[in-house]
Design a protein around this motif. Structure first.
Motif, PDB file in Angstrom:
ATOM      1  N   ILE A 171       0.835  -1.199   0.000  1.00  0.00           N
ATOM      2  CA  ILE A 171       0.000   0.000   0.000  1.00  0.00           C
ATOM      3  C   ILE A 171       0.867   1.245   0.000  1.00  0.00           C
ATOM      4  CG2 ILE A 171      -1.758   1.284   1.280  1.00  0.00           C
ATOM      5  CD1 ILE A 171      -2.707  -1.435   2.362  1.00  0.00           C
ATOM      6  N   GLY A 172       1.996   1.198   0.691  1.00  0.00           N
ATOM      7  CA  GLY A 172       2.864   2.368   0.740  1.00  0.00           C
ATOM      8  C   GLY A 172       4.108   2.112   1.551  1.00  0.00           C
ATOM      9  N   ARG A 173       4.900   3.169   1.672  1.00  0.00           N
ATOM     10  CA  ARG A 173       6.091   3.130   2.524  1.00  0.00           C
ATOM     11  C   ARG A 173       6.289   4.520   3.089  1.00  0.00           C
ATOM     12  NH1 ARG A 173      11.655   3.116  -1.059  1.00  0.00           N
ATOM     13  NH2 ARG A 173      11.498   5.300  -1.643  1.00  0.00           N
ATOM     14  N   THR A 174       7.032   4.590   4.180  1.00  0.00           N
ATOM     15  CA  THR A 174       7.262   5.902   4.785  1.00  0.00           C
ATOM     16  C   THR A 174       8.038   6.783   3.817  1.00  0.00           C
ATOM     17  OG1 THR A 174       9.208   4.998   5.936  1.00  0.00           O
ATOM     18  CG2 THR A 174       7.156   5.185   7.207  1.00  0.00           C
ATOM     19  N   GLU A 175       7.702   8.042   3.838  1.00  0.00           N
ATOM     20  CA  GLU A 175       8.347   8.992   2.939  1.00  0.00           C
ATOM     21  C   GLU A 175       9.834   9.126   3.248  1.00  0.00           C
ATOM     22  OE1 GLU A 175       7.980  13.692   1.700  1.00  0.00           O
ATOM     23  OE2 GLU A 175       6.239  12.669   2.545  1.00  0.00           O
ATOM     24  N   ASN A 176      10.153   9.113   4.530  1.00  0.00           N
ATOM     25  CA  ASN A 176      11.537   9.270   4.971  1.00  0.00           C
ATOM     26  C   ASN A 176      11.949   8.111   5.871  1.00  0.00           C
ATOM     27  OD1 ASN A 176      11.974  11.999   3.868  1.00  0.00           O
ATOM     28  ND2 ASN A 176      10.384  12.567   5.338  1.00  0.00           N
ATOM     29  N   TRP A 177      13.242   8.001   6.102  1.00  0.00           N
ATOM     30  CA  TRP A 177      13.762   7.048   7.077  1.00  0.00           C
ATOM     31  C   TRP A 177      13.399   7.569   8.462  1.00  0.00           C
ATOM     32  CZ3 TRP A 177      16.275   2.535   5.734  1.00  0.00           C
ATOM     33  CH2 TRP A 177      16.624   2.408   4.389  1.00  0.00           C
ATOM     34  N   VAL A 178      13.081   6.651   9.362  1.00  0.00           N
ATOM     35  CA  VAL A 178      12.735   6.990  10.734  1.00  0.00           C
ATOM     36  C   VAL A 178      13.839   6.416  11.617  1.00  0.00           C
ATOM     37  CG1 VAL A 178      10.967   6.827  12.513  1.00  0.00           C
ATOM     38  CG2 VAL A 178      10.290   6.770  10.101  1.00  0.00           C
ATOM     39  N   THR A 179      14.361   7.227  12.538  1.00  0.00           N
ATOM     40  CA  THR A 179      15.487   6.766  13.365  1.00  0.00           C
ATOM     41  C   THR A 179      15.103   6.693  14.838  1.00  0.00           C
ATOM     42  OG1 THR A 179      16.351   9.007  13.691  1.00  0.00           O
ATOM     43  CG2 THR A 179      17.204   7.763  11.812  1.00  0.00           C
ATOM     44  N   TYR A 180      15.835   5.847  15.544  1.00  0.00           N
ATOM     45  CA  TYR A 180      15.774   5.857  17.006  1.00  0.00           C
ATOM     46  C   TYR A 180      17.148   5.499  17.545  1.00  0.00           C
ATOM     47  CZ  TYR A 180      15.571   0.719  17.259  1.00  0.00           C
ATOM     48  OH  TYR A 180      15.846  -0.621  17.161  1.00  0.00           O
ATOM     49  N   ASP A 181      17.429   6.022  18.729  1.00  0.00           N
ATOM     50  CA  ASP A 181      18.670   5.722  19.437  1.00  0.00           C
ATOM     51  C   ASP A 181      18.400   4.652  20.494  1.00  0.00           C
ATOM     52  OD1 ASP A 181      20.140   7.612  18.025  1.00  0.00           O
ATOM     53  OD2 ASP A 181      19.775   9.195  19.496  1.00  0.00           O
ATOM     54  N   LEU A 182      19.353   3.780  20.680  1.00  0.00           N
ATOM     55  CA  LEU A 182      19.262   2.785  21.740  1.00  0.00           C
ATOM     56  C   LEU A 182      19.354   3.479  23.098  1.00  0.00           C
ATOM     57  CD1 LEU A 182      21.681   0.067  20.339  1.00  0.00           C
ATOM     58  CD2 LEU A 182      19.206  -0.187  20.652  1.00  0.00           C
ATOM     59  N   PRO A 183      18.692   2.942  24.115  1.00  0.00           N
ATOM     60  CA  PRO A 183      18.871   3.493  25.457  1.00  0.00           C
ATOM     61  C   PRO A 183      20.288   3.170  25.949  1.00  0.00           C
ATOM     62  CG  PRO A 183      17.453   1.561  25.524  1.00  0.00           C
ATOM     63  CD  PRO A 183      17.726   1.852  24.080  1.00  0.00           C
ATOM     64  N   PRO A 184      20.806   3.972  26.865  1.00  0.00           N
ATOM     65  CA  PRO A 184      22.190   3.785  27.337  1.00  0.00           C
ATOM     66  C   PRO A 184      22.530   2.363  27.788  1.00  0.00           C
ATOM     67  CG  PRO A 184      21.304   5.838  28.188  1.00  0.00           C
ATOM     68  CD  PRO A 184      20.166   5.129  27.501  1.00  0.00           C
ATOM     69  N   HIS A 185      21.595   1.667  28.431  1.00  0.00           N
ATOM     70  CA  HIS A 185      21.912   0.324  28.932  1.00  0.00           C
ATOM     71  C   HIS A 185      22.071  -0.711  27.813  1.00  0.00           C
ATOM     72  CE1 HIS A 185      17.522  -0.152  28.574  1.00  0.00           C
ATOM     73  NE2 HIS A 185      17.739  -1.453  28.573  1.00  0.00           N
ATOM     74  N   LEU A 186      21.628  -0.412  26.589  1.00  0.00           N
ATOM     75  CA  LEU A 186      21.798  -1.333  25.456  1.00  0.00           C
ATOM     76  C   LEU A 186      22.912  -0.900  24.507  1.00  0.00           C
ATOM     77  CD1 LEU A 186      18.086  -2.117  24.502  1.00  0.00           C
ATOM     78  CD2 LEU A 186      19.698  -3.556  25.756  1.00  0.00           C
TER      79      LEU A 186
END
Length: 157
Positions: A69-84
């Motif tokens: 049906i679709g895909r996100t227009e842009n890349w989406v990022t997240y940072d790992l929490p400090p303990h990982l």
């Protein structure tokens, strides 16, 4: 460690005819954590190919059983929490950058098979968008909020 790169990754929002989202209960989580299929992009692999591969590896759903049906227009990022940070992915990444794909499932529930050689999930269910966002681990919640907002017109609440 913030100078580390993001790991290239894909995610799949698999919806049924009612717009409910496939959610898998993670096997490796200490707390109940539901998530959508996702995983890394192999070297030389296109993101669409990776999305279909990850979908198959984690759910048994093959490309002929879905409609894109679709895909996100842009890349989406997240940072790992400090303990990982420094513990997952060999310590080479600060988090992930993800391209998300929205697929409508055209098969039947018995064609979803989460038991595999390397299973990711212990169980699965179809849920609404709000429950999906509430069920993800907190450090990925903003990603899920972004993805759900972008695909909102196709999703059950």
């Amino acid at each position: 460690m913030s100078d580390l790169p993001y790991r290239p990754c894909v995610g799949v929002v698999l919806i049924n005819a009612e717009g409910r989202i496939f959610a898998g209960q993670r096997l490796d989580s200490e707390v109940p954590a539901w998530q959508m299929p996702q995983g890394g992009i192999d070297k030389g692999e296109k993101s669409r190919e990776a999305a279909l591969r990850e979908l198959w590896e984690e759910t048994g759903v093959t490309a002929d059983l879905v409609e894109e049906i679709g895909r996100t227009e842009n890349w989406v990022t997240y940072d790992l929490p400090p303990h990982l940070l420094g513990k997952v992915w060999g310590g080479k990444y600060r988090g992930q950058k993800q391209r998300w794909y929205l697929y409508r499932f055209k098969g039947s529930d018995d064609q979803i098979v989460i038991e595999s050689e390397h299973p990711e999930f212990s169980s699965w269910k179809w849920i609404g968008a709000e429950e999906m966002v509430a069920g993800i681990v907190p450090f990925k919640r903003a990603v899920y909020e972004t993805v759900v907002a972008e695909f909102r017109d196709h999703l059950a609440p």
